[in-house]
Design a protein around this motif. Structure first.
Motif: not given
Length: 122
Positions: A15-24, A26-28, A30-35, A42-51
């Motif tokens: 379960l921990a591995q599944d959660l970690w993979d899902g988190f990665l 999501k981060c990927d 969000l990074a694509d959306e930011g790029l 956009v000078k400062t792209p939005y990042l969720p508050s968790a980041f």
């Protein structure tokens, strides 16, 4: 309760591995959306508050806030925490001062503590 449940779930390696993979993933995403947003100008792209970096809570910061609240709440001196022994024979505060102090959460808490210490006031 939620923290205890999360800790219990994270002890399961699959379960921990599944959660970690899902988190990665999501981060990927969000990074694509930011790029993509940066490419669109956009000078400062939005990042969720968790980041975003959060200010650490320290004992000093909490004490400063509580002191600020204490200074804003005008409690009668008779309601402040007694530093004298419990066998204090001072007269009880007036009903009006108790009612005024009871109007805000901090004052309510102090009034309730004082009434528990002095049941003869009731």
């Amino acid at each position: 309760m939620a923290v205890a449940k999360a800790r219990k779930e994270l002890r399961d390696p699959r379960l921990a591995q599944d959660l970690w993979d899902g988190f990665l993933r999501k981060c990927d995403r969000l990074a694509d959306e930011g790029l993509k947003a940066q490419k669109l100008g956009v000078k400062t792209p939005y990042l969720p508050s968790a980041f975003t970096e959060k200010k650490a809570v320290t004992k000093e910061s909490v004490m400063a806030k509580l002191a600020q609240l204490h200074n804003q709440v005008n409690l009668p001196p008779s309601l402040e925490q007694n530093k004298s022994p419990k066998n204090d024979t001072s007269p009880p505060p007036s009903l009006e001062s108790l009612q005024k102090a009871y109007e805000n959460p901090l004052g309510r808490n102090i009034v309730e503590q004082q009434l528990q210490k002095h049941p003869e006031w009731i």
